[in-house]
Design an enzyme around this catalytic site. Structure first.
Site, short mmCIF file in Angstrom:
data_model
loop_
_atom_site.label_atom_id
_atom_site.label_comp_id
_atom_site.label_asym_id
_atom_site.label_seq_id
_atom_site.Cartn_x
_atom_site.Cartn_y
_atom_site.Cartn_z
N HIS A 16 -4.49 10.71 -3.79
CA HIS A 16 -5.29 9.76 -2.99
C HIS A 16 -6.57 10.42 -2.50
O HIS A 16 -7.66 9.83 -2.54
CB HIS A 16 -4.50 9.28 -1.76
CG HIS A 16 -3.31 8.43 -2.04
ND1 HIS A 16 -2.08 8.65 -1.47
CD2 HIS A 16 -3.16 7.32 -2.81
CE1 HIS A 16 -1.23 7.73 -1.88
NE2 HIS A 16 -1.85 6.91 -2.70
N LYS A 40 8.21 -3.17 3.09
CA LYS A 40 8.35 -1.99 2.21
C LYS A 40 9.11 -0.86 2.91
O LYS A 40 9.30 0.20 2.32
CB LYS A 40 6.96 -1.48 1.79
CG LYS A 40 6.40 -2.16 0.54
CD LYS A 40 5.26 -1.33 -0.03
CE LYS A 40 4.77 -1.84 -1.37
NZ LYS A 40 3.66 -1.01 -1.89
N ARG A 89 -3.17 6.66 -12.99
CA ARG A 89 -2.61 7.97 -13.32
C ARG A 89 -2.34 8.11 -14.81
O ARG A 89 -2.36 9.18 -15.36
CB ARG A 89 -1.31 8.20 -12.53
CG ARG A 89 -1.57 8.57 -11.10
CD ARG A 89 -0.32 8.52 -10.29
NE ARG A 89 0.23 7.17 -10.32
CZ ARG A 89 1.12 6.71 -9.46
NH1 ARG A 89 1.58 7.48 -8.52
NH2 ARG A 89 1.55 5.47 -9.54
N SER A 127 3.44 8.84 -3.85
CA SER A 127 4.03 8.94 -2.50
C SER A 127 5.55 8.88 -2.60
O SER A 127 6.27 9.60 -1.89
CB SER A 127 3.54 7.78 -1.63
OG SER A 127 2.15 7.82 -1.50
#
Ligand code: PNS
Length: 158
Positions: A16, A40, A89, A127
């Site tokens: 990030h 979440k 990514r 994450s």
């Protein structure tokens, strides 16, 4: 030109941070926008995530932190942003990102999504995996900023 880099940032990773550095060079102002989404079940509250981002964006005076709920494009319009920054990514990110970018374009034709590649060394970092490796006692050295690693330690009561 105002750009938004939105995400969950639970927690912020070095991937990030790499994208924040790159985005800050593309835009006059870059808003790192944390999604307020309790469903979440985040590890860190929005306020903690905002604090951890504040701690690491000092080198870039044109970067700020905010949070939002509802549609990202509504937040972008409120802030006068015309660029949404997303990181890719690898191929596995692409299809989901393509759908989101096209949906956002349908909702707000004047707002464009710009995809950036973080440095290759971050291409496997998420994450979710950082939290899992940390929880199971593995090393997260170099995957998150030191201040974030310290926050993970504190959250785990270590
Ligand atoms: O870091 P993430 O979890 O991959 O970020 C996803 C995020 C926050 C960018 C995305 O879930 C989002 O924009 N949510 C806000 C709701 C919204 O606008 N949904 C429609 C997008 S097509």
């Amino acid at each position: 030109m105002v750009a938004i880099f939105a995400g969950s940032f639970d927690p912020l990773t070095n991937g990030h941070l790499d994208l924040i550095a790159r985005g800050s060079r593309l835009a006059d102002r870059l808003i790192v926008a944390i999604l307020r989404n309790e469903s979440k079940k985040p590890l860190f509250s929005v306020e903690e995530r905002a604090d951890m981002i504040h701690e690491v964006i000092r080198p870039w005076p044109n970067v700020e932190v905010d949070s939002f709920d509802g549609l990202l494009v509504d937040f972008a319009n409120q802030r006068g942003a015309t660029m949404l920054i997303r990181g890719l990514r690898g191929v596995s990110d692409y299809e989901y990102e393509r759908e989101m970018a096209l949906m956002n374009r349908r909702l707000a034709p004047a707002v464009d999504t710009v995809f950036l590649l973080a440095d290759a060394q971050h291409s496997f970092v998420s994450s979710k995996l950082v939290k899992e490796v940390f929880r199971l006692g593995g090393s997260i050295d170099g995957l998150v900023p030191e201040s974030v690693a310290a926050r993970l330690q504190r959250a785990a009561g270590k």
